[in-house]
Design a protein around this motif. Structure first.
Motif, mmCIF file in Angstrom:
data_model
loop_
_atom_site.group_PDB
_atom_site.id
_atom_site.type_symbol
_atom_site.label_atom_id
_atom_site.label_comp_id
_atom_site.label_asym_id
_atom_site.label_seq_id
_atom_site.Cartn_x
_atom_site.Cartn_y
_atom_site.Cartn_z
ATOM 1 N N ALA A 82 0.839 -1.204 0.000
ATOM 2 C CA ALA A 82 0.000 0.000 0.000
ATOM 3 C C ALA A 82 0.872 1.253 0.000
ATOM 4 O O ALA A 82 0.639 2.193 -0.762
ATOM 5 C CB ALA A 82 -0.917 -0.004 1.229
ATOM 6 N N GLY A 83 1.899 1.251 0.846
ATOM 7 C CA GLY A 83 2.781 2.411 0.938
ATOM 8 C C GLY A 83 3.485 2.697 -0.378
ATOM 9 O O GLY A 83 3.565 3.847 -0.825
ATOM 10 N N LEU A 84 3.988 1.654 -1.021
ATOM 11 C CA LEU A 84 4.671 1.824 -2.307
ATOM 12 C C LEU A 84 3.741 2.456 -3.329
ATOM 13 O O LEU A 84 4.099 3.408 -4.030
ATOM 14 C CB LEU A 84 5.141 0.472 -2.836
ATOM 15 N N LEU A 85 2.520 1.917 -3.419
ATOM 16 C CA LEU A 85 1.559 2.425 -4.395
ATOM 17 C C LEU A 85 1.164 3.863 -4.087
ATOM 18 O O LEU A 85 1.053 4.699 -4.988
ATOM 19 C CB LEU A 85 0.315 1.530 -4.418
ATOM 20 N N VAL A 86 0.939 4.157 -2.812
ATOM 21 C CA VAL A 86 0.543 5.515 -2.428
ATOM 22 C C VAL A 86 1.677 6.492 -2.714
ATOM 23 O O VAL A 86 1.464 7.563 -3.273
ATOM 24 C CB VAL A 86 0.139 5.558 -0.936
ATOM 25 N N GLY A 87 2.899 6.120 -2.361
ATOM 26 C CA GLY A 87 4.028 7.014 -2.577
ATOM 27 C C GLY A 87 4.268 7.272 -4.049
ATOM 28 O O GLY A 87 4.386 8.418 -4.495
ATOM 29 N N PHE A 88 4.307 6.210 -4.817
ATOM 30 C CA PHE A 88 4.553 6.340 -6.257
ATOM 31 C C PHE A 88 3.385 7.040 -6.942
ATOM 32 O O PHE A 88 3.576 7.961 -7.740
ATOM 33 C CB PHE A 88 4.780 4.949 -6.861
ATOM 34 N N GLY A 89 2.176 6.592 -6.646
ATOM 35 C CA GLY A 89 0.983 7.142 -7.285
ATOM 36 C C GLY A 89 0.780 8.614 -7.002
ATOM 37 O O GLY A 89 0.386 9.385 -7.880
ATOM 38 N N THR A 90 1.072 9.023 -5.758
ATOM 39 C CA THR A 90 0.897 10.430 -5.417
ATOM 40 C C THR A 90 1.837 11.310 -6.227
ATOM 41 O O THR A 90 1.464 12.378 -6.696
ATOM 42 C CB THR A 90 1.159 10.655 -3.917
ATOM 43 N N ARG A 91 3.068 10.864 -6.402
ATOM 44 C CA ARG A 91 4.022 11.677 -7.158
ATOM 45 C C ARG A 91 3.672 11.670 -8.641
ATOM 46 O O ARG A 91 3.743 12.689 -9.323
ATOM 47 C CB ARG A 91 5.433 11.168 -6.929
ATOM 48 N N LEU A 92 3.289 10.502 -9.152
ATOM 49 C CA LEU A 92 2.956 10.420 -10.569
ATOM 50 C C LEU A 92 1.714 11.257 -10.865
ATOM 51 O O LEU A 92 1.629 11.930 -11.898
ATOM 52 C CB LEU A 92 2.714 8.947 -10.961
ATOM 53 N N GLY A 93 0.750 11.209 -9.958
ATOM 54 C CA GLY A 93 -0.499 11.927 -10.176
ATOM 55 C C GLY A 93 -0.492 13.350 -9.651
ATOM 56 O O GLY A 93 -1.492 14.043 -9.705
ATOM 57 N N CYS A 96 -2.836 13.975 -3.885
ATOM 58 C CA CYS A 96 -3.582 12.920 -3.224
ATOM 59 C C CYS A 96 -4.913 13.501 -2.758
ATOM 60 O O CYS A 96 -5.366 14.501 -3.299
ATOM 61 C CB CYS A 96 -2.764 12.367 -2.057
ATOM 62 N N ALA A 115 -8.771 13.582 -11.211
ATOM 63 C CA ALA A 115 -7.893 12.849 -10.290
ATOM 64 C C ALA A 115 -8.692 12.280 -9.124
ATOM 65 O O ALA A 115 -8.555 11.108 -8.772
ATOM 66 C CB ALA A 115 -6.787 13.766 -9.774
ATOM 67 N N PHE A 119 -9.138 8.291 -8.200
ATOM 68 C CA PHE A 119 -8.659 7.574 -7.015
ATOM 69 C C PHE A 119 -9.791 7.124 -6.113
ATOM 70 O O PHE A 119 -9.681 6.129 -5.392
ATOM 71 C CB PHE A 119 -7.535 8.293 -6.257
#
Lengths: 138, 140
Positions: A82-93, A96, A115, A119
Motif C-alpha cells: 500500500a505504501g509503495l503504491l501511495v508514494g509512487f501514485g501520489t508523485r505520478l499523479g 492525493c 484525479a 482515485f
C-alpha cells in the motif's frame, strides 16, 4: 521502548553528522553551523511543514492516542505494498486526497476532479475486493 | 523566521485535524471506501468540511493580492489532464484501498511508532524515491 530506540538512533545520527563535519576544520558550535534551528530555518517551507506535522503527531500520541490506533486486519506486507503504491501514485499523479481533493477541487480545477474521481473509484473498488477477501476491516 | 513558524503551524494544524477527524485511522478510511461493508460516511464529511472551509478562505486570502510573508502567491498552474494524472491517481487509489492510509495521515500515524504505520511510511518514501528514479526530470 521503541521511543527510546528512536531517540538513541537520532543521537547516533547526530553524532555521526558531527564527526563528519568536524573532520576538516572543527567549527565552533556557537557559530551556529550545527544548530538544528538554523537547519530548520533554511530548510524551506516544505520541511518546516513536515516538522509541524510530526509535532502534531507527537501531541496526538499523548493527548489522543486512539487517533493513531491500527485496528485493521492488514498484514505488514499489505501495508508495504500500500505504501509503495501511495508514494509512487501520489508523485505520478501530482497529488492525493488532500492535494487534489481538499485544495484543488474548491478551486474548481477539472484536473483535480478527474484525479479525485479516479482515485475514489480505484480506492472503493480495491477496498471492496480486499474487504470481501479478508472479511472486513473492523 | 515568521514564515517558518507559519509553515510549521500549518503542518501542525493539518496533523491535529487529521487525527481528531479520524483520518489517521485506517479502519475509518476503509469503512468509507468499502461501500459493501458496514459503511462509515465520516471521510465524506471530513473532505466536504475541509474543502468547504478552503473554498471560502482561499477566495478571501487570494483577494488580498499578496501574501503577508512572501512576495507572491504560489498556485498550481497546470490544467491539463494527462496519462500520468490518471495513472498516478489510479495507483494511489489502489494503495489507499489496500491500506486505508494516504500520505498526510501516513506521516502523522508514523509518529505513533506502531510497526504497521512505520512500514507504510517507509514504503511510501520508497515509492516516492522510485518515482524520482524513473522520472528524474520531474523529481524535485
Amino acid at each position: 521502548m521503541s521511543l527510546v530506540l528512536v531517540l538513541f538512533a537520532l543521537l547516533m545520527l547526530a553524532t555521526a553528522v558531527a564527526l563528519w563535519r568536524g573532520r576538516r576544520e572543527p567549527s565552533s558550535l556557537r557559530e551556529g553551523r550545527l544548530s538544528v534551528l538554523r537547519i530548520l530555518l533554511e530548510a524551506g517551507w516544505r520541511a518546516q511543514f513536515l516538522v509541524g506535522m510530526l509535532l502534531g503527531g507527537v501531541v496526538l500520541a499523548f493527548a489522543m492516542p486512539s487517533a493513531l490506533a491500527f485496528e485493521v486486519d492488514r498484514s505488514l506486507v499489505v501495508m508495504a505494498a500500500a505504501g509503495l503504491l501511495v508514494g509512487f501514485g501520489t508523485r505520478l499523479g501530482s497529488g492525493c486526497t488532500s492535494g487534489h481533493g481538499v485544495c484543488d477541487l474548491p478551486r474548481l480545477s477539472p484536473r483535480s476532479l478527474v484525479a479525485t474521481l479516479t482515485f475514489m473509484a480505484t480506492g472503493v473498488l480495491t477496498a471492496v475486493i480486499v474487504g470481501r477477501l479478508l472479511g472486513g476491516a473492523a | 523566521m515568521k514564515s517558518a513558524f507559519f509553515a510549521g503551524l500549518s503542518g501542525f494544524l493539518f496533523a491535529l485535524g487529521l487525527g481528531i477527524s479520524g483520518m489517521t485511522r485506517p479502519d475509518v478510511v476503509l469503512g468509507f471506501l468499502d461501500v459493501l461493508g458496514a459503511w462509515d460516511p465520516s471521510l465524506l464529511f471530513v473532505m466536504a468540511g475541509a474543502a468547504g472551509v478552503y473554498f471560502v478562505l482561499y477566495r478571501l486570502v487570494l483577494g488580498r493580492g499578496r501574501p503577508l510573508l512572501a512576495g507572491a502567491f504560489q498556485l498550481p498552474t497546470r490544467r491539463d489532464i494527462d496519462e500520468r494524472l490518471i495513472a498516478g491517481s489510479a495507483l494511489f487509489g489502489v494503495g489507499w484501498g489496500l491500506g486505508g492510509i494516504c500520505p498526510g495521515p501516513g506521516i502523522v500515524a508514523a509518529t505513533s511508532l506502531a510497526l504497521p504505520f512505520l512500514v507504510f511510511f517507509g514504503a511510501m518514501v520508497a515509492g516516492m524515491l522510485l518515482f524520482c528514479l524513473l522520472f528524474p526530470k520531474d523529481a524535485g
